[in-house]
Write an enzyme that holds these catalytic residues in place. Structure first.
Site, PDB file in Angstrom:
ATOM      1  CG  ASP A  31      -0.147   0.173   2.536  1.00 61.78           C
ATOM      2  OD1 ASP A  31       1.106   0.224   2.512  1.00 61.78           O
ATOM      3  OD2 ASP A  31      -0.782   0.266   3.601  1.00 61.78           O
ATOM      4  CG  ASP A  57       1.568   3.179   4.663  1.00 59.88           C
ATOM      5  OD1 ASP A  57       0.453   2.733   4.943  1.00 59.88           O
ATOM      6  OD2 ASP A  57       2.526   2.446   4.321  1.00 59.88           O
ATOM      7  CG  ASP A  91      -3.507   2.868   5.278  1.00 60.73           C
ATOM      8  OD1 ASP A  91      -4.551   2.574   4.651  1.00 60.73           O
ATOM      9  OD2 ASP A  91      -2.996   2.130   6.137  1.00 60.73           O
TER      10      ASP A  91
HETATM   11  P1  UTP Z   1       2.275  -1.083   6.617  1.00 62.59           P
HETATM   12  O1  UTP Z   1       1.401  -2.203   7.049  1.00 62.59           O
HETATM   13  O2  UTP Z   1       1.821  -0.293   5.459  1.00 62.59           O
HETATM   14  O3  UTP Z   1       3.715  -1.700   6.377  1.00 62.59           O
HETATM   15  O4  UTP Z   1       2.471  -0.172   7.872  1.00 62.59           O
HETATM   16  P2  UTP Z   1       4.883  -1.261   5.417  1.00 62.59           P
HETATM   17  O5  UTP Z   1       6.112  -1.352   6.204  1.00 62.59           O
HETATM   18  O6  UTP Z   1       4.596   0.036   4.748  1.00 62.59           O
HETATM   19  O7  UTP Z   1       4.912  -2.442   4.384  1.00 62.59           O
HETATM   20  P3  UTP Z   1       4.304  -2.512   2.916  1.00 62.59           P
HETATM   21  O8  UTP Z   1       5.423  -2.117   2.038  1.00 62.59           O
HETATM   22  O9  UTP Z   1       3.146  -1.577   2.839  1.00 62.59           O
HETATM   23  O10 UTP Z   1       3.908  -3.932   2.740  1.00 62.59           O
HETATM   24  C1  UTP Z   1       3.384   0.905   7.896  1.00 62.59           C
HETATM   25  C2  UTP Z   1       3.649   1.323   9.289  1.00 62.59           C
HETATM   26  O11 UTP Z   1       2.499   1.879   9.866  1.00 62.59           O
HETATM   27  C3  UTP Z   1       2.261   1.325  11.127  1.00 62.59           C
HETATM   28  C4  UTP Z   1       2.926  -0.034  11.116  1.00 62.59           C
HETATM   29  O12 UTP Z   1       3.344  -0.381  12.400  1.00 62.59           O
HETATM   30  C5  UTP Z   1       4.061   0.171  10.178  1.00 62.59           C
HETATM   31  O13 UTP Z   1       5.180   0.540  10.920  1.00 62.59           O
HETATM   32  N1  UTP Z   1       0.819   1.158  11.353  1.00 62.59           N
HETATM   33  C6  UTP Z   1       0.079   0.474  10.444  1.00 62.59           C
HETATM   34  C7  UTP Z   1       0.262   1.646  12.487  1.00 62.59           C
HETATM   35  O14 UTP Z   1       0.948   2.273  13.302  1.00 62.59           O
HETATM   36  N2  UTP Z   1      -1.075   1.460  12.718  1.00 62.59           N
HETATM   37  C8  UTP Z   1      -1.836   0.780  11.845  1.00 62.59           C
HETATM   38  O15 UTP Z   1      -3.041   0.623  12.097  1.00 62.59           O
HETATM   39  C9  UTP Z   1      -1.257   0.295  10.676  1.00 62.59           C
HETATM   40 MN    MN Z   2       2.733   0.415   3.721  1.00 65.74          MN
END
Ligand code: UTP
Ligand code: MN
Length: 515
Positions: A325, A327, A439
């Site tokens: 995804d 972020d 997100d």
């Molecule tokens: P992600 O699940 O998007 O992981 O969460 P990522 O490292 O970007 O991996 P890919 O590349 O998308 O697969 C990103 C960060 O956001 C935090 C997670 O702990 C992670 O560090 N996070 C995610 C939260 O703090 N709360 C949430 O509800 C979701």
């Molecule tokens: Mn991510």
């Protein structure tokens, strides 16, 4: 060797059975592994009767470690699995034959070569490189350069399987083991190189050994091929479906998307959107796509609140080239100005035809009310929008954004599932756009440093930071704040560097947080 004073103490101890210790220089330990508990108990008792000091627990005072049907490497691996570095020993590693001969002789016989466990390490110690690694992932620098993907993939799969089975503890143990291997500077060729490494439990070590010796782990292969794992993988691939729901469906006999569609299960709006865009969402997002989305989000944010800032977080901030995804963290330099921002951004994106699905949850964090973070939870309470973007596949750089806009407006998507084809992406073949999970998170500027640190990941790095804070510093860290438990006060910070410094950790830059 054991200090003299200690030996005397040990020796004066005559044990429960009242046996007299005849050989004060020796502290024996029998390894249960492969010997079995009952034979071990029998041999121990025999030794004690003959006047030998046989310890029940392994410690650094042990001078003779005796095992049966174990190789030197296996015993070393067992030693390495003893937590807290207790595995380091100067003890003789001996076969049970030395023990039985000594029992027969009624005294410790001379150690001959035939009694010594064969250890590869004795012959090529000079060439074998061992590594030194601190035990918390947040004390380490883990780049994307992983020299041990074969091993880490195996352990990650078992971690994933444990998580799918809601066995969180086991999942974390495998994740920690994988993370240790990820930060090693070289390829691991031999078990002896793992000596002294933290977080490698017995189970992980046996998986690693299997892979090193046989090229694959039988447990990993069996898991990968199991009906349950395959089905849960497919079902949790649907956006909005977690381990619990997938497991419930699996127990209802649902293993594929077809079966799910035919089952008449009621899906919520997120799950319906997840099913509609299944193929797209399960295809990785590239950095180039993330950059295009950044431009779009930036444009949206600036349009509704000039001065507001967006930051790409998650895996892409750590330098990953693909992700599941995209972020973003949004803030405004003036505290309070960010209030109400999310709904405006979402409306803008919706009007422009960029959103296939969105669900916004409002900010529910109130410091005075919520108190310090609970370290066990990684849930934060920011205003957050989980969305699925409609991204034009138009490739020409420069004109991208305008083209995406015009393209989207020509054929506006619908957020209501009834308009979206039920067949999923396959039936939308040849479409000039793809669905991407995005997100959006809005943080007040006063919490921005914590939010940035919390949303940059990796997940294990975050978990380890919170564990470090709690266990080593008596502090509670969340994506909102850092609280000093003993001083009962919040530690204010605006940058990630300040937070690391409060935590007594060296600063680890995002590209080195890929634990
Ligand atoms: P992600 O699940 O998007 O992981 O969460 P990522 O490292 O970007 O991996 P890919 O590349 O998308 O697969 C990103 C960060 O956001 C935090 C997670 O702990 C992670 O560090 N996070 C995610 C939260 O703090 N709360 C949430 O509800 C979701
Ligand atoms: Mn991510």
């Amino acid at each position: 060797m054991v200090p003299l004073k200690r030996r005397k103490v040990l020796c004066s101890h005559t044990g429960k059975t009242g046996n007299v210790c005849k050989f004060p220089e020796l502290v024996l330990f029998l390894l249960e592994r492969k010997m079995g508990a009952s034979r071990r108990a029998f041999l121990s008792e025999l030794g004690q009767k003959k006047g030998f000091k046989v310890e029940d627990k392994f410690s650094e005072s042990v001078t003779h470690l005796i095992s049966e049907n174990n190789s030197g490497d296996e015993v070393r691996a067992w030693l390495d699995s003893q937590v807290g570095g207790r595995g380091r020993t100067l003890a003789h590693l001996l076969d049970v034959s030395w023990y039985t001969e000594s029992m027969r002789a009624g005294l410790p016989v001379d150690i001959q070569d035939k009694h010594k466990l064969q250890e590869q390490q004795q012959t090529d110690e000079a060439e074998t490189e061992t590594f030194s690694v601190p035990s918390y992932a947040c004390q380490r620098r883990t780049t994307l350069e992983n020299h041990n993907t074969v091993l880490t993939d195996a352990l990650s799969l078992l971690a994933e399987n444990a998580e799918l089975s809601e066995e969180e503890g086991r999942g974390v143990a495998f994740r920690r083991a994988a993370a240790v291997l990820k930060c090693l500077p070289k390829v691991v060729m031999d078990m002896t190189q793992l000596r002294g490494l933290p977080c490698l439990g017995e189970h992980s070590l046996s998986v690693i050994k299997d892979v090193l010796e046989n090229g694959a782990s039988s447990e990993v292969e069996a898991t990968k091929n199991s009906e349950r794992y395959k089905a849960l993988k497919i079902l949790t691939g649907i956006f909005g479906v977690g381990a619990k729901t997938a497991d419930r469906w699996f127990r209802d006999g649902i293993q594929t998307l077809h079966q799910l569609r035919d089952s008449g299960q009621t899906l919520n709006r997120a799950q319906q959107a997840g099913l509609d865009h299944y193929d797209d969402i399960n295809q990785s997002v590239t950095k180039a796509e993330a950059d295009i989305i950044s431009e779009i989000v930036e444009k949206a944010v600036v349009a509704v609140l000039p001065g507001a800032q967006i930051t790409l977080t998650g895996g892409f901030r750590r330098g990953k080239l693909t992700g599941h995804d995209v972020d973003f963290l949004i803030t405004h330099p003036e505290e309070g100005r960010e209030e109400g921002l999310m709904s405006k951004v979402v409306s803008w994106l919706e009007t422009q035809g960029f959103l296939l699905y969105q669900k916004t949850t409002r900010n529910s964090y109130l410091e005075a009310k919520d108190g310090p973070a609970r370290p066990a939870s990684n849930m934060d309470r920011f205003e957050r929008c989980l969305s699925i973007f409609r991204l034009s596949k138009e490739k020409k750089r420069g004109a991208e954004l305008t083209e995406t806009l015009t393209e989207n407006l020509k054929t506006p998507p619908s957020c209501s599932s009834s308009h979206v084809q039920q067949g999923g992406d396959r039936e939308e073949g040849g479409k000039p756009w793809r669905a991407v999970r995005v997100d959006l998170v809005v943080s007040p500027i006063s919490q921005f440093g914590f939010a940035l640190l919390g949303w940059t990941g990796s997940k294990l790095f975050e978990r380890e930071l919170r564990r470090w804070a709690g266990r080593e510093k008596s502090m509670s860290l969340s994506s909102h704040a850092l609280f000093h438990n003993k001083q009962s006060r919040y530690l204010r910070a605006t940058t990630e560097e300040e937070i690391f410094s409060y935590l007594g950790l060296e600063y680890v830059k995002p590209s080195e947080r890929n634990a």
